[in-house]
Enzyme design. Structure first.
Site, mmCIF file in Angstrom:
data_model
loop_
_atom_site.group_PDB
_atom_site.id
_atom_site.type_symbol
_atom_site.label_atom_id
_atom_site.label_comp_id
_atom_site.label_asym_id
_atom_site.label_seq_id
_atom_site.Cartn_x
_atom_site.Cartn_y
_atom_site.Cartn_z
ATOM 1 N N CYS A 148 -3.073 32.949 11.920
ATOM 2 C CA CYS A 148 -2.837 33.711 13.146
ATOM 3 C C CYS A 148 -2.281 32.839 14.257
ATOM 4 C CB CYS A 148 -4.139 34.370 13.584
ATOM 5 S SG CYS A 148 -4.591 35.668 12.463
ATOM 6 N N GLU A 149 -1.087 32.320 14.044
ATOM 7 C CA GLU A 149 -0.388 31.542 15.068
ATOM 8 C C GLU A 149 1.095 31.653 14.790
ATOM 9 O OE1 GLU A 149 -1.246 27.574 16.037
ATOM 10 O OE2 GLU A 149 -3.264 27.668 15.231
ATOM 11 N N TYR B 49 4.865 17.943 12.530
ATOM 12 C CA TYR B 49 6.011 17.035 12.630
ATOM 13 C C TYR B 49 7.371 17.730 12.472
ATOM 14 C CZ TYR B 49 2.148 14.279 10.477
ATOM 15 O OH TYR B 49 0.948 13.728 10.127
ATOM 16 N N GLU C 87 0.822 -1.223 0.000
ATOM 17 C CA GLU C 87 0.000 0.000 0.000
ATOM 18 C C GLU C 87 0.854 1.270 0.000
ATOM 19 O OE1 GLU C 87 -3.664 -1.780 2.661
ATOM 20 O OE2 GLU C 87 -2.035 -0.755 3.687
ATOM 21 N N PRO C 88 1.594 1.508 -1.062
ATOM 22 C CA PRO C 88 2.396 2.734 -1.089
ATOM 23 C C PRO C 88 1.529 3.974 -1.293
ATOM 24 C CG PRO C 88 2.626 1.541 -3.158
ATOM 25 C CD PRO C 88 1.721 0.716 -2.295
ATOM 26 N N GLY C 89 1.794 5.004 -0.556
ATOM 27 C CA GLY C 89 1.063 6.264 -0.706
ATOM 28 C C GLY C 89 2.052 7.366 -1.054
ATOM 29 N N ARG C 90 2.850 7.718 -0.048
ATOM 30 C CA ARG C 90 3.802 8.823 -0.203
ATOM 31 C C ARG C 90 4.736 8.625 -1.399
ATOM 32 N NH1 ARG C 90 5.577 11.838 4.377
ATOM 33 N NH2 ARG C 90 4.934 10.068 5.660
ATOM 34 N N ARG D 197 2.259 20.093 7.946
ATOM 35 C CA ARG D 197 3.266 19.102 8.339
ATOM 36 C C ARG D 197 4.416 19.679 9.145
ATOM 37 N NH1 ARG D 197 5.976 16.335 5.340
ATOM 38 N NH2 ARG D 197 5.853 14.315 6.377
HETATM 39 N N1 LLP Z 1 -1.300 1.605 4.708
HETATM 40 C C1 LLP Z 1 -1.669 1.964 5.953
HETATM 41 C C2 LLP Z 1 -2.490 1.057 6.747
HETATM 42 C C3 LLP Z 1 -1.279 3.205 6.469
HETATM 43 O O1 LLP Z 1 -1.648 3.536 7.706
HETATM 44 C C4 LLP Z 1 -0.506 4.090 5.676
HETATM 45 C C5 LLP Z 1 -0.121 5.406 6.180
HETATM 46 C C6 LLP Z 1 -0.153 3.673 4.378
HETATM 47 C C7 LLP Z 1 -0.570 2.429 3.931
HETATM 48 C C8 LLP Z 1 0.645 4.548 3.446
HETATM 49 O O2 LLP Z 1 1.921 4.807 3.904
HETATM 50 P P1 LLP Z 1 2.978 5.622 2.993
HETATM 51 O O3 LLP Z 1 3.356 4.713 1.843
HETATM 52 O O4 LLP Z 1 2.312 6.839 2.530
HETATM 53 O O5 LLP Z 1 4.107 5.885 3.913
HETATM 54 N N2 LLP Z 1 0.418 12.251 7.768
HETATM 55 C C9 LLP Z 1 1.722 11.639 7.895
HETATM 56 C C10 LLP Z 1 1.756 10.250 7.307
HETATM 57 C C11 LLP Z 1 0.771 9.303 7.973
HETATM 58 C C12 LLP Z 1 0.795 7.930 7.350
HETATM 59 C C13 LLP Z 1 -0.302 7.103 7.915
HETATM 60 N N3 LLP Z 1 -0.446 5.818 7.324
HETATM 61 C C14 LLP Z 1 2.721 12.545 7.199
HETATM 62 O O6 LLP Z 1 2.328 13.579 6.673
HETATM 63 O O7 LLP Z 1 3.905 12.258 7.188
#
Ligand code: LLP
Length: 441
Positions: free
Chosen positions: A365-366, A338, A294-297, A334
């Site tokens: 305003c912060e 973070y 499950e790649p997102g980023r 972010r």
């Molecule tokens: N699968 C599950 C179950 C997850 O919880 C996540 C991310 C992913 C896949 C995707 O992960 P990635 O490939 O994107 O690393 N808001 C934070 C990131 C939170 C990620 C939460 N879960 C940020 O901006 O860094």
């Protein structure tokens, strides 16, 4: 700037993405503006998909983790590329379906899905629901009975590996809101419970060890632990899992503190994971699981940049110079959340030497509303366009209307053409759901 990346410096010295001059984009669409490179997104989806096809005989699937960036166009691209997606709320599921996504290619996540979200997922016929509590399993069993389906489920397991950007720790940590630990028998006990429910069909297990990870070992170790766990479940509960979902987490380049991965580096990362799964399954005589990732980023993060216009500049002698932009924590929370680091470039002169360190301030305003502190920059003045790089993931998806600012417009660029994928908000959008009750009339 990578090979798959169309981000470059053009002949005029301007920043260019998808064949479009960013100064022109800022002029045409206004700022702040999220810009997404279509070729980049597609190239990353293909890297993961092709690796599974080539090195795992296609016995698996890429699910785009849509929490990174969810909008109709993004699901449409994923669908066209033949990959699935993971949805973590009713909103993401709705958007994916509305974009024409095949429900069977959607997996639903979340540690506390609502009743309505579970009904929505069952009715849609999603490929799988990753369950994470006794309560959820029992509710889902009833819903499935009501809709006369045998709902496919995976169980979220805490694999005893916690990974951070440049390190990982192997931990027996049970203190997480996610998953059941494989170490203290809770995952096994939960498995037995789920197997006892008539309207659920347990297909396998899911884990996710963290995000922005560069350690190959983290993924390998988690995969080893998961297979050992699945072997133990087979022995103790007589259940042989078919699916192993290893979650997401591959890191991306934000600043020179991060490695800069090529497409083959990402393929190599996935291959390391695949090799571990193959070796461990063979060693323990376990049937090779269907593999989900499950790649997102890594798919969308470096594909995006955000363009801003510089407003006021405040130099506090001997202390700090603040360069204020027309964005901020409402469209990029972010840094505030973070202390994330970014590379910022002057769009009109990318090669200009950095001559100063400044803090980039947002317009909320912060005092904590910053995009970064002590960032190297060339000379800039009010009206200049700045580009913040690697903003494709977890920016738009985490944006808000804080201070009643507009969530910026998003455009998709390719071959010198730019198309809107998320429209500009209007003042009317901001008050759309507001009501003046009778008592105030
Ligand atoms: N699968 C599950 C179950 C997850 O919880 C996540 C991310 C992913 C896949 C995707 O992960 P990635 O490939 O994107 O690393 N808001 C934070 C990131 C939170 C990620 C939460 N879960 C940020 O901006 O860094």
């Amino acid at each position: 700037m990578n090979s798959r990346n169309t981000l470059k410096v053009n002949a005029a010295g301007h920043l260019e993405i998808g064949g479009c001059d960013t100064l022109e984009l800022a002029k045409e669409f206004g700022t702040p503006l999220y810009v997404y490179d279509e070729d980049y997104i597609r190239a990353m989806m293909r890297v993961f998909k092709n690796t599974i096809n080539k090195d795992y005989d296609g016995h698996g699937k890429v699910l785009y983790a849509s929490k990174a960036f969810s909008c109709l166009a993004m699901y449409r691209i994923a669908k066209q590329e033949g990959i699935g997606c993971d949805a973590v709320s009713g909103g993401e599921l709705y958007t994916a379906l509305k974009a024409g996504f095949n429900a069977a290619d959607i997996y639903v996540h979340g540690n506390n899905k609502t009743y309505e979200e579970l009904v929505q997922a069952v009715k849609a016929g999603v490929g799988g629901i990753v369950i994470d509590s006794y309560r959820e399993a029992d509710i889902l069993d009833k819903i499935a009975a009501e809709y006369k389906v045998k709902q496919k489920v995976l169980i979220r397991v805490n694999p005893g590996v916690e990974a951070h950007t440049h390190a990982f720790v192997q931990t027996a940590r049970t203190d997480s809101k996610f998953g059941f630990s494989f170490r203290d028998n809770t995952a096994l006990e939960y498995t037995k419970h789920v197997l006892s429910l008539k309207n659920l069909e347990l297909k396998g297990y899911h884990c996710h060890i963290g995000s922005q990870i560069f350690e190959k070992q983290s993924f390998s170790l988690a995969a080893q632990n998961m297979i050992e766990f699945m072997v133990a479940v087979k022995k103790e509960a007589g259940f042989e899992a078919e699916i192993l979902n290893m979650g997401g987490g591959f890191g991306i380049y934000y600043t020179d503190e991060d490695p800069k991965f090529t497409e083959s580096d990402y393929a190599e990362y996935l291959l390391t994971l695949i090799k571990t799964v193959k070796e461990k399954s063979k060693e323990l005589n376990f049937r090779l699981p269907y593999l989900l990732i499950e790649p997102g980023r890594s798919i969308v993060g470096e594909a995006g940049i955000t363009l801003y216009t510089v407003g006021s500049i405040k130099d506090i002698p001997g202390i700090r110079k603040y360069v204020a932009i027309d964005g901020g924590m409402f469209e990029n929370p972010r840094y505030a959340l973070y202390q994330s680091k970014y590379t910022v470039v002057k769009a009109a002169d990318v090669n200009a030497a950095n001559v100063q360190k400044v803090s980039i301030a947002g317009k909320c305003c912060e005092s904590g509303d910053l995009i970064g502190v002590d960032l190297p920059l060339p000379e800039v003045e009010s009206g200049d366009i700045l580009a913040v790089l690697s903003t494709g993931a977890y920016h738009y998806s985490m944006a808000s209307n804080y201070n009643r600012n507009f969530i910026p417009q998003a455009i998709l660029v390719k071959d010198g053409k730019a198309e809107t994928i998320i429209k500009k908000q209007t003042f009317e959008d901001l008050v759309r759901n507001d009501v003046i009750p009778d008592s105030l009339k």
